[in-house]
Design a protein around this motif. Structure first.
Motif, PDB file in Angstrom:
ATOM      1  N   TYR A   1      -8.098   1.770  12.070  1.00 52.29           N
ATOM      2  CA  TYR A   1      -8.179   1.059  10.792  1.00 52.29           C
ATOM      3  C   TYR A   1      -7.787  -0.411  10.925  1.00 52.29           C
ATOM      4  O   TYR A   1      -8.212  -1.238  10.111  1.00 52.29           O
ATOM      5  N   GLU A   2      -6.985  -0.728  11.917  1.00 53.43           N
ATOM      6  CA  GLU A   2      -6.509  -2.100  12.067  1.00 53.43           C
ATOM      7  C   GLU A   2      -7.395  -2.918  12.995  1.00 53.43           C
ATOM      8  O   GLU A   2      -7.006  -4.002  13.435  1.00 53.43           O
TER       9      GLU A   2
ATOM     10  N   TYR B   1     -10.272  -3.467   9.073  1.00 54.83           N
ATOM     11  CA  TYR B   1      -9.094  -4.129   8.516  1.00 54.83           C
ATOM     12  C   TYR B   1      -9.425  -5.197   7.467  1.00 54.83           C
ATOM     13  O   TYR B   1      -8.676  -5.340   6.479  1.00 54.83           O
ATOM     14  N   PRO B   2     -10.530  -5.959   7.586  1.00 62.46           N
ATOM     15  CA  PRO B   2     -10.846  -6.917   6.512  1.00 62.46           C
ATOM     16  C   PRO B   2     -11.003  -6.243   5.146  1.00 62.46           C
ATOM     17  O   PRO B   2     -10.676  -6.840   4.111  1.00 62.46           O
ATOM     18  N   LEU B   3     -11.480  -5.012   5.120  1.00 63.53           N
ATOM     19  CA  LEU B   3     -11.611  -4.284   3.857  1.00 63.53           C
ATOM     20  C   LEU B   3     -10.240  -3.856   3.338  1.00 63.53           C
ATOM     21  O   LEU B   3      -9.992  -3.852   2.125  1.00 63.53           O
ATOM     22  N   ILE B   4      -9.358  -3.489   4.244  1.00 64.68           N
ATOM     23  CA  ILE B   4      -7.987  -3.154   3.855  1.00 64.68           C
ATOM     24  C   ILE B   4      -7.306  -4.375   3.247  1.00 64.68           C
ATOM     25  O   ILE B   4      -6.617  -4.281   2.219  1.00 64.68           O
ATOM     26  N   GLU B   5      -7.527  -5.538   3.856  1.00 62.33           N
ATOM     27  CA  GLU B   5      -6.937  -6.760   3.316  1.00 62.33           C
ATOM     28  C   GLU B   5      -7.498  -7.093   1.937  1.00 62.33           C
ATOM     29  O   GLU B   5      -6.762  -7.536   1.041  1.00 62.33           O
TER      30      GLU B   5
ATOM     31  N   ASP C   1       1.221  -6.055   0.296  1.00 61.74           N
ATOM     32  CA  ASP C   1       1.090  -6.422   1.705  1.00 61.74           C
ATOM     33  C   ASP C   1       1.011  -5.133   2.513  1.00 61.74           C
ATOM     34  O   ASP C   1       1.925  -4.307   2.470  1.00 61.74           O
ATOM     35  N   TYR C   2      -0.097  -4.925   3.231  1.00 56.86           N
ATOM     36  CA  TYR C   2      -0.282  -3.694   4.003  1.00 56.86           C
ATOM     37  C   TYR C   2       0.910  -3.435   4.921  1.00 56.86           C
ATOM     38  O   TYR C   2       1.406  -2.303   5.004  1.00 56.86           O
TER      39      TYR C   2
ATOM     40  N   GLY D   1     -10.504   1.408   2.625  1.00 60.89           N
ATOM     41  CA  GLY D   1     -11.261   0.701   3.652  1.00 60.89           C
ATOM     42  C   GLY D   1     -12.329   1.575   4.280  1.00 60.89           C
ATOM     43  O   GLY D   1     -13.484   1.163   4.426  1.00 60.89           O
ATOM     44  N   ASP D   2     -11.945   2.798   4.645  1.00 59.27           N
ATOM     45  CA  ASP D   2     -12.907   3.714   5.273  1.00 59.27           C
ATOM     46  C   ASP D   2     -14.029   4.085   4.311  1.00 59.27           C
ATOM     47  O   ASP D   2     -15.215   3.963   4.637  1.00 59.27           O
ATOM     48  N   HIS D   3     -13.665   4.543   3.119  1.00 58.54           N
ATOM     49  CA  HIS D   3     -14.671   5.035   2.176  1.00 58.54           C
ATOM     50  C   HIS D   3     -15.580   3.915   1.674  1.00 58.54           C
ATOM     51  O   HIS D   3     -16.741   4.163   1.323  1.00 58.54           O
TER      52      HIS D   3
END
Length: 888
Positions: free
Chosen positions: A247-248, A253-257, A266-267, A282-284
């Motif tokens: 995921y990182e 990771y840009p989607l997580i951000e 803040d992740y 992020g995944d979905h």
């Protein structure tokens, strides 16, 4: 953690993908574009592996595209969705890099290249690599040890469950060899346990398809041995980018951000639960964007349900993080931006993707809050388990996927009664079973058996409606056979045929097969349908006379009248799509179609209904093209040339390198394998029957063309005549007469409602004397049957006004005393009662649960419903006791 430096080596996801494909292209592999996530394979809902698009090639059902191929295939799996975000490398959407050999090179070359790629191109140190082989595959073990030079201690033998691939119980199969990355080589080579996920990650799997397994389980060598490999892009990115999980990486990771920014968190500073929610989002987000791009729309069935489930998981995890506003389109934009270089179709379909995300999120948010409130009430009662009925109500009424209820329950340390849920679901299925369709799987198995070895059927139906043919295979009454007799239901395969096989939305032809028969007395087979089993045409019908055997010659004759009707309707669908693009939106795309002998149906992507004026314009435009007598031009050309010429392709459809182009000059040009009129004038007339929605963002137009228009108009004319006779008016006066009757009915309904209200008040007035004084309060709990909800509310409010500020009135009843499945409960509280604590909405909602229902409303007046009339008296007694306890 011992991680080798990768200076100057591919590092980003894009670089890894490009390096892999370049490596194999330089070694003679044909680069293949990623196939759609909607596979051309009825055995699976979605593309779940890199080899799936090549499955027909491996099974010998299609010619190989090249001796060697390489691809980066997008895939989706949801079988272990609960692990997404919780482990380091579980995903729904992922990319599988693969190199394939179709009877060309085999083990030694595949192993050497895999090692060269891993160590030379990706720069992985041999000290960080471990390989596994099937326990009996001495050949692969020797290649790794003697040719590649891997330390024998780092060659691990594995059992069949881990290192032997099979396409099914029978068929092509073979051993596997996998390459693992070792994050902790300093722990040594003794006692290596590849199940240790904290130390090892499998990133490359080599499948050696070298055997065929028969029904007895016996393995025999294949004449053409194949190579099927898969390297996980996300896993290699984790290794090369030296991050703790997939995921990182720069692939996710840009989607997580983006999601963290929307939530204002803040992740890095979140706990494990918060980080899991961001990982799920992020995944979905990648998965839902790609699914919609490939033509999937949210629904409660099949692929649509998978999409809806993923969408709703994203929304819910966003809410867990504090995102209380719609945000799916933001995640969609971010996903498109992240992946559009590798998948440019995402940018082409941007508007469709964002519109579907916005619609489905809005639909879910409408019900989510109510569903969460109900679930909160269930959890507030501190149950030991969420009942099956409660879970089903959440699913059926509020759109909660069962898995979502299970997740929320698990967070509270609870389980869901799955057996009870299935029982409730089955009860609903039985209620909706009015038009069940039976599918004979035994018959399909027999058809698969007889067509497996058959060559592709030569279709002669473009040029002729009669053709001499030879019978290659027979299925009689569901069983493969050598001969069929009069009266037998048959499915048969011919070497060539003029019959169109159902495909591209067009039904198969009807007609007859005529021949001399085995005894020379003649045979007639009535054909009522033709389907396709991949490239083999299967003719279904019945032996009307004589007998028929494999190897005999027949004269295949298509029903000309049926074919003409199908051709008119099929060409009309092309004109309809052109008209929709011209009148409604140039971006409209086909989502499906149906062409039969008597009607046509056309589904298309459109976010709104087509206005009546637009439908009139479309109809006029098409009939104008018909009367213009355009001569159709049909030709075969390379697919790239066809697209360059402007030919329209159905999105998600798979086309060969050479395609058939049907051109109505100046009007429409489409890729199509169906049958068509030679001139638009043959259609005669076109009439739209209906327009409506069939799914989110999908509209449907049903229409008739050719001779079917006359039948349609005759039917409507008969209806008009009957109405005119019944109302004693001329056809032009029918609408006015019906409107007048509707107004009269509406007025009568209002009068009836007023009378019922007055009756309810009259009945209620007699109840006032039954009120019981309780200090400063007046308590009245009573049953009043035969009154609808509005009347019961009026009665309760009237009694409360009569009894004053201390009134606590609760009324319950059955609107229809004979129907115990409908209960109405109403509470009306005065100001003094509300000040003392009870609120009508919460109070009556709790009482209704005793009747299997719920509800609520304002503090002073509220209504609830129930489904168990037998429990009504007990519920009212419960209400009286609770009010006494609170107000005493």
């Amino acid at each position: 953690m011992a991680v080798t430096a990768h200076t100057g080596r591919p590092r980003t996801g894009a670089e890894i993908r490009a390096a892999f494909l370049d490596f194999y292209e330089q070694r003679g592999h044909k680069p293949m574009a990623s196939a759609s996530l909607i596979p051309d394979d009825p055995t699976v809902l979605l593309t779940i592996a890199g080899m799936l698009p090549f499955k027909p090639v491996f099974l010998g059902q299609q010619p190989r595209p090249a001796p060697r191929a390489t691809s980066s295939q997008k895939c989706i799996r949801t079988n272990d969705i609960e692990n997404v975000g919780r482990t380091a490398r579980h995903h729904t959407f992922f990319e599988m890099l693969g190199n394939f050999s179709f009877g060309d090179y085999f083990k030694e070359q595949a192993i050497q290249w895999a090692w060269e790629l891993s160590t030379g191109v990706f720069g992985l140190s041999p000290q960080n690599l471990v390989v596994s082989v099937f326990r009996e595959d001495d050949e692969a073990g020797a290649i790794w040890r003697d040719v590649v030079g891997v330390n024998p201690k780092r060659i691990i033998r594995m059992d069949e469950a881990d290192n032997f691939w099979a396409s099914g119980p029978t068929g092509p199969c073979g051993p596997c060899s996998e390459i693992y990355y070792d994050f902790k080589p300093e722990l040594g080579d003794d006692g290596i346990d590849l199940e240790d996920d904290s130390r090892f990650i499998e990133f490359y799997n080599l499948v050696f398809m070298q055997y065929n397994r028969d029904a007895e389980g016996i393995l025999t060598p294949l004449a053409n041995r194949n190579i099927d490999t898969g390297l996980g892009l996300e896993r290699m990115a984790q290794i090369l980018q030296a991050v703790p999980n997939n995921y990182e990486t720069d692939l996710i990771y840009p989607l997580i951000e983006t999601a963290a920014g929307l939530a204002g968190v803040d992740y890095r500073g979140l706990d494990a639960k918060g980080q899991t929610s961001l990982k799920v989002i992020g995944d979905h987000s990648r998965a839902i964007t790609q699914l919609i791009c490939d033509g999937v729309t949210a629904s409660n069935l099949g692929r649509g349900y998978i999409l809806r489930r993923l969408l709703r998981r994203v929304v819910r995890h966003g809410r867990l993080l504090g995102i209380d506003k719609p945000f799916l389109t933001v995640m969609g934009e971010a996903s498109i931006a992240l992946m559009q270089v590798a998948y440019p179709q995402l940018l082409e379909r941007r508007e469709v993707i964002l519109a579907e995300l916005a619609r489905e999120e809005a639909r879910f948010l409408e019900t989510l809050e109510r569903g969460e409130k109900l679930l909160a009430e269930v959890l507030a009662a501190k149950p030991t388990q969420i009942s099956g009925e409660q879970a089903f109500e959440l699913y059926d009424t509020y759109g909660f996927p069962l898995e979502l209820t299970e997740e929320i329950a698990e967070e509270q340390g609870l389980t869901v009664d799955l057996a009870g849920f299935e029982a409730a679901m089955e009860a609903q299925r039985q209620r909706a079973k009015a038009a069940a369709v039976s599918i004979d799987l035994t018959l399909q198995g027999a058809i698969d058996q007889v067509t497996a070895a058959a060559a592709a059927t030569a279709f002669k139906g473009y040029e002729a409606l009669e053709h001499p043919s030879c019978v290659l295979a027979l299925v009689v009454n569901g069983e493969p056979a050598e001969r069929a007799l009069a009266g037998d239901a048959v499915q048969l395969v011919l070497d060539s045929t003029p019959f169109y096989g159902e495909g591209g939305g067009q039904v198969g032809d009807r007609g007859v097969l005529c021949g001399q028969g085995a005894d020379g007395a003649g045979v007639i087979v009535a054909i009522d349908g033709v389907s396709r089993n991949r490239s083999v045409f299967v003719h279904s019908g019945r032996i009307e006379r004589g007998s028929l055997a494999i190897g005999e010659l027949v004269n295949a004759q298509v029903d000309r009248a049926c074919r003409r009707r199908a051709q008119a309707n099929h060409t009309a669908t092309h004109l309809l799509q052109a008209a929709l693009k011209q009148v409604v939106d140039p971006g409209i795309g086909q989502a499906g179609s149906l062409v039969t002998f008597d009607r046509l149906r056309f589904d298309f992507h459109c976010p709104r209904a087509v206005a009546p004026a637009e439908l009139e314009q479309i109809e006029a435009l098409i009939n104008g093209w018909i009367s213009d007598a355009h001569r159709l031009e049909v030709q075969e050309m390379a697919i790239e040339a066809a697209k360059a010429a402007g030919a329209v392709a159905m999105f998600g459809e798979k086309y060969a390198d050479v395609v058939r182009v049907v051109d109505v000059p100046g009007v429409s040009m489409e890729l199509c394998g169906g049958t068509h009129v030679a001139n638009t004038a043959e259609i005669c007339l076109f009439k739209i029957v209906s327009e409506g929605g069939v799914a989110a963002g999908i509209r449907r137009i049903e229409a008739v063309a050719g001779p079917a228009v006359l039948a349609y108009l005759n039917e409507r004319d008969a209806v008009v005549k009957q109405l005119g006779e019944r109302f004693k008016v001329q056809p032009g006066e029918i609408v006015e007469r019906v409107a007048a009757l509707a107004d009269e009915l509406k007025a009568s309904g209002k009068a009836l409602a007023a009378a019922r209200g007055e009756l309810a008040l009259a009945k209620a007035s007699a109840l006032a004397s039954q009120a019981q004084a309780l200090g400063e309060f007046q308590l009245l709990v009573a049953r009043l049957d035969g009154v609808e909800g509005a009347g019961l509310q009026s009665a309760a409010q009237g009694l409360a006004d009569q009894l004053g500020a201390g009134a606590a009135v609760v009324l319950g009843g059955l609107p229809d005393p004979a129907d115990l499945a409908k209960v109405i409960l109403v509470a009306a509280f005065g100001k003094a009662v509300i000040a003392a604590g009870p609120k009508a909405g919460a109070f009556i909602g709790a009482v209704a649960k005793a009747c299997g229902g719920g509800g609520g409303g304002r503090p002073n007046l509220a209504q609830a419903g129930g489904r168990d009339g037998a429990a009504l008296d007990g519920a009212l007694e419960q209400a009286k006791a609770q009010l006494r306890a609170v107000l005493a």
